[in-house]
Design an enzyme around this catalytic site. Structure first.
Site, PDB file in Angstrom:
ATOM      1  CD  GLU A  34      71.555  36.001  53.901  1.00  0.00           C
ATOM      2  OE1 GLU A  34      71.519  34.930  54.603  1.00  0.00           O
ATOM      3  OE2 GLU A  34      70.487  36.489  53.619  1.00  0.00           O
ATOM      4  NE  ARG A 264      75.878  26.292  64.117  1.00  0.00           N
ATOM      5  CZ  ARG A 264      75.548  27.262  62.945  1.00  0.00           C
ATOM      6  NH1 ARG A 264      75.442  26.699  61.739  1.00  0.00           N
ATOM      7  NH2 ARG A 264      75.329  28.575  63.221  1.00  0.00           N
ATOM      8  CE  LYS A 274      75.056  35.705  59.847  1.00  0.00           C
ATOM      9  NZ  LYS A 274      74.992  35.680  58.488  1.00  0.00           N
TER      10      LYS A 274
HETATM   11  P1  ATP Z   1      72.115  32.510  58.566  1.00  0.00           P
HETATM   12  O1  ATP Z   1      72.820  31.722  57.521  1.00  0.00           O
HETATM   13  O2  ATP Z   1      71.228  31.964  59.693  1.00  0.00           O
HETATM   14  O3  ATP Z   1      72.177  34.070  58.343  1.00  0.00           O
HETATM   15  P2  ATP Z   1      75.000  31.550  59.433  1.00  0.00           P
HETATM   16  O4  ATP Z   1      75.311  31.672  60.900  1.00  0.00           O
HETATM   17  O5  ATP Z   1      74.881  30.433  58.733  1.00  0.00           O
HETATM   18  O6  ATP Z   1      73.621  32.187  59.484  1.00  0.00           O
HETATM   19  P3  ATP Z   1      76.252  32.522  57.226  1.00  0.00           P
HETATM   20  O7  ATP Z   1      76.596  34.082  56.908  1.00  0.00           O
HETATM   21  O8  ATP Z   1      75.614  32.063  56.256  1.00  0.00           O
HETATM   22  O9  ATP Z   1      75.719  32.835  58.530  1.00  0.00           O
HETATM   23  O10 ATP Z   1      77.898  32.094  57.624  1.00  0.00           O
HETATM   24  C1  ATP Z   1      78.973  31.990  57.017  1.00  0.00           C
HETATM   25  C2  ATP Z   1      79.686  30.742  57.083  1.00  0.00           C
HETATM   26  O11 ATP Z   1      79.942  30.644  58.421  1.00  0.00           O
HETATM   27  C3  ATP Z   1      79.118  29.568  56.810  1.00  0.00           C
HETATM   28  O12 ATP Z   1      79.968  28.931  55.783  1.00  0.00           O
HETATM   29  C4  ATP Z   1      78.584  28.806  58.059  1.00  0.00           C
HETATM   30  O13 ATP Z   1      78.732  27.408  57.990  1.00  0.00           O
HETATM   31  C5  ATP Z   1      79.759  29.497  58.941  1.00  0.00           C
HETATM   32  N1  ATP Z   1      79.335  29.324  60.310  1.00  0.00           N
HETATM   33  C6  ATP Z   1      78.274  30.064  60.673  1.00  0.00           C
HETATM   34  N2  ATP Z   1      78.133  29.652  62.069  1.00  0.00           N
HETATM   35  C7  ATP Z   1      79.023  28.815  62.491  1.00  0.00           C
HETATM   36  C8  ATP Z   1      79.394  28.314  63.759  1.00  0.00           C
HETATM   37  N3  ATP Z   1      78.562  28.530  64.700  1.00  0.00           N
HETATM   38  N4  ATP Z   1      80.629  27.618  63.854  1.00  0.00           N
HETATM   39  C9  ATP Z   1      81.364  27.549  62.657  1.00  0.00           C
HETATM   40  N5  ATP Z   1      81.010  28.183  61.502  1.00  0.00           N
HETATM   41  C10 ATP Z   1      79.841  28.804  61.266  1.00  0.00           C
END
Ligand code: ATP
Ligand code: MG
Length: 559
Positions: A34, A264, A274
């Site tokens: 996102e 994760r 984030k």
């Molecule tokens: P949010 O959705 O709260 O803004 P997010 O960290 O999930 O934060 P996204 O932009 O939705 O951010 O993440 C993109 C991809 O990265 C998703 O598929 C998510 O599962 C993966 N991702 C995010 N954080 C991690 C992590 N700590 N370890 C591994 N993969 C991650």
């Protein structure tokens, strides 16, 4: 671009089996960020997994922005994410994709669900919806609007789109099961009314689809074969499948991708949220998203971490469903190993002490050639100039050293790296008693030769004061003093910021680095790995070096 042997893991096995069984002839994965912040080291894990698998199996990986929350998203974030993926060394399949490219199709899918009796417009307020939803232990209750006719639902949904209702007045919900033990299945909202300007579609829409609904349909429209996400989406998988199970027979989507979850990454001594990273930026605990102490990809880049080091890190931490809590030293170790093999070595002094060579003779006292890397002759070599005044590291001299001290001391001898053995004849102090200068004599018989009749064990680094280049050195350390800064519910994670995470010093470096472009790595011998700052270093002006990582793991606990 797999650097080393791929590590086996359950997702890789699933893909191998699917290909062997002919379920797919090739694979398509996607990375779906996102654009609401900069990517961090956890995202790097996901990027390396998705793009890495596509490369290993000769498939494709799409970059798709999940841009369904217009208020939080920006072009700056979208741009930074593309830069980060490219910098890590990956290429997405075709153009960048946006969930918003599918808004019309997503809307049509909404109408299809209504026509199937599988979605309805609900007028409950947010608060009422919460009450009706139930809890983990109590089932939910049906909304009084759940049994609206298909005609009424279609009409209301069209009028939602046309902007006839206020923000939040109505939603479209999937009609699944308010008694489901899985709360995600209790008639989740799939569309909401929100008059917000969208970075791609502007003011074209006043209704926006929810993430869970958007994601599975987008995956299907792109022909994703393996949709890989983190474990918190495990409970959402039934919804992912439910949506596609309704739409596939209606030919609204061409296939039904499968979702697989992995754990994760959590990295000790930093945070991977984030929202919290945003807080560090907006409250100015750091200089920006790319502050070299940030675990963002932009921050790691500016710090001097390398794409191959980060990819290696992603490889060694592996992919599984069990907790993936990794110490920062593992990441630092991967970066150190990468730079050990690749970075040219030069000398720099960051805590200078003046040395005067009393018997220096211009034209007689020679210089030596130094190889830039002991194992990489192709990196070449340079002359290491010498003159009568040198800078050495103040820590390499002790007036009253312990027994086993091999470095410099009054009356003692050391070898200057690539140069002569010198002896400390006189220690000069200022009025406060601080050592400010050492007067030393050269043993002129020791250039490239051992001294006769005695052993000199210590070798120290140095630079010629006359030739040296002034440098600004930014000594970075971990951002937090606690392994898990956000574990304590009672205390804010910002209480655990390391007040010594940045120290600025002025130093001197060999002249051969004068022309270094931004983002050039060096090992400063005996000090660590450094990189010229991406923003502030200017080969014609200010020379700014960031410490990437020390030579040894200084955080390792004593045995
Ligand atoms: P949010 O959705 O709260 O803004 P997010 O960290 O999930 O934060 P996204 O932009 O939705 O951010 O993440 C993109 C991809 O990265 C998703 O598929 C998510 O599962 C993966 N991702 C995010 N954080 C991690 C992590 N700590 N370890 C591994 N993969 C991650
Ligand atoms: Mg997310």
């Amino acid at each position: 671009m797999s650097d080393r042997e791929p590590v086996a893991h359950f997702i890789r096995s699933i893909i191998e089996n699917d290909l062997a069984a002919g379920k797919h002839s090739s694979i398509v994965t996607r990375f779906p960020p996102e654009p609401n912040g900069y990517l961090h080291v956890g995202h790097a894990k996901s990027i390396c997994l998705n793009f890495g698998l596509a490369e290993d199996f000769n498939g494709a990986c799409n970059l798709r922005f999940d841009d369904t929350n217009p208020e939080k998203e920006s072009e700056e974030y979208a741009q930074s994410i593309q830069d980060d993926v490219r910098w890590l060394g990956f290429h997405w399949n075709g153009e960048v994709r946006w969930a918003s490219d599918y808004f019309e199709t997503l809307y049509q899918c909404g109408e299809t669900l209504i026509k199937l009796g599988k979605a309805y417009v609900d007028d409950l307020t947010q608060e009422q919806m919460r009450e009706y939803r139930g809890t983990l232990t109590e089932p939910g209750k049906n909304s009084p609007f759940r049994d609206r006719s298909i005609e009424e639902n279609l009409d209301l949904f069209r009028r939602m789109r046309a902007g006839e209702f206020a923000d939040g007045a109505r939603v479209l919900r999937a009609r699944i099961d308010m008694q489901s033990p899985n709360i995600n299945m209790r008639d989740p909202v799939i569309y909401r009314i929100r008059r917000a300007h969208h970075i791609r579609t502007g003011d074209q829409w006043c209704i926006y689809p929810m993430y869970d609904y958007t994601h599975c349909i987008s995956d299907a429209l792109e022909g994703i074969t393996h949709s890989l996400c983190t474990l918190e989406f495990e409970d959402h998988r039934p919804l992912y499948d439910w949506v596609l199970d309704q739409l596939e027979p209606e030919k609204m989507v061409p296939c039904h991708p499968r979702q697989y979850e992995f754990s994760r990454l959590e990295l000790h001594y930093t945070i991977t949220s984030k929202r919290k990273l945003n807080q560090l930026v907006t409250q100015q605990f750091v200089s920006g998203w790319d502050d070299p102490r940030m675990p963002t990809i932009a921050g790691m880049r500016r710090r001097g971490y390398t794409p191959s080091g980060i990819r290696e890190f992603a490889r060694v931490i592996g992919i599984s469903k069990s907790l993936n809590v990794v110490d920062m030293s593992v990441l630092e170790g991967c970066i150190r190993d990468d730079l050990e093999a690749s970075a040219p070595r030069v000398m720099a002094v960051i805590n200078p002490l003046k040395v005067t060579l009393t018997n220096y003779e211009a034209g007689v006292t020679g210089t030596r050639t130094g190889e830039f890397h002991p194992k990489r002759p192709e990196l070449g070599s340079r002359e290491v100039p010498i003159a009568s005044t040198l800078w050495i590291e103040a820590d390499d001299f002790l007036e009253n050293p312990p027994e086993d001290w091999h470095r410099f001391k009054p009356g003692g001898e050391v070898r200057l790296r690539y140069s002569y053995v010198i002896r400390c004849d006189e220690v000069v102090k200022d009025a406060a008693g601080k050592v400010v200068e050492l007067k030393c004599s050269i043993d002129h018989e020791t250039l490239g030769k051992n001294p006769v009749g005695r052993k000199v064990k210590g070798v120290i680094h140095w630079v010629s004061a006359e030739h040296a280049l002034p440098i600004e050195v930014r000594l970075y350390d971990r951002l937090f003093t606690e392994a898990r800064p956000d574990a304590d519910k009672e205390r804010d994670f910002t209480e655990f910021l390391n007040s010594e995470s940045l120290r600025l010093v002025q130093g001197w470096a060999e002249p051969c680095i004068r022309q270094a472009a931004p983002e050039t790595h060096y090992q400063f011998e005996r000090l660590g790995y450094f990189v010229t700052d991406r923003k502030d270093h200017d080969a014609n002006g200010k020379h700014v070096f960031n410490r990437v990582v020390s030579l040894k793991d200084s955080w390792a606990k004593p045995a």
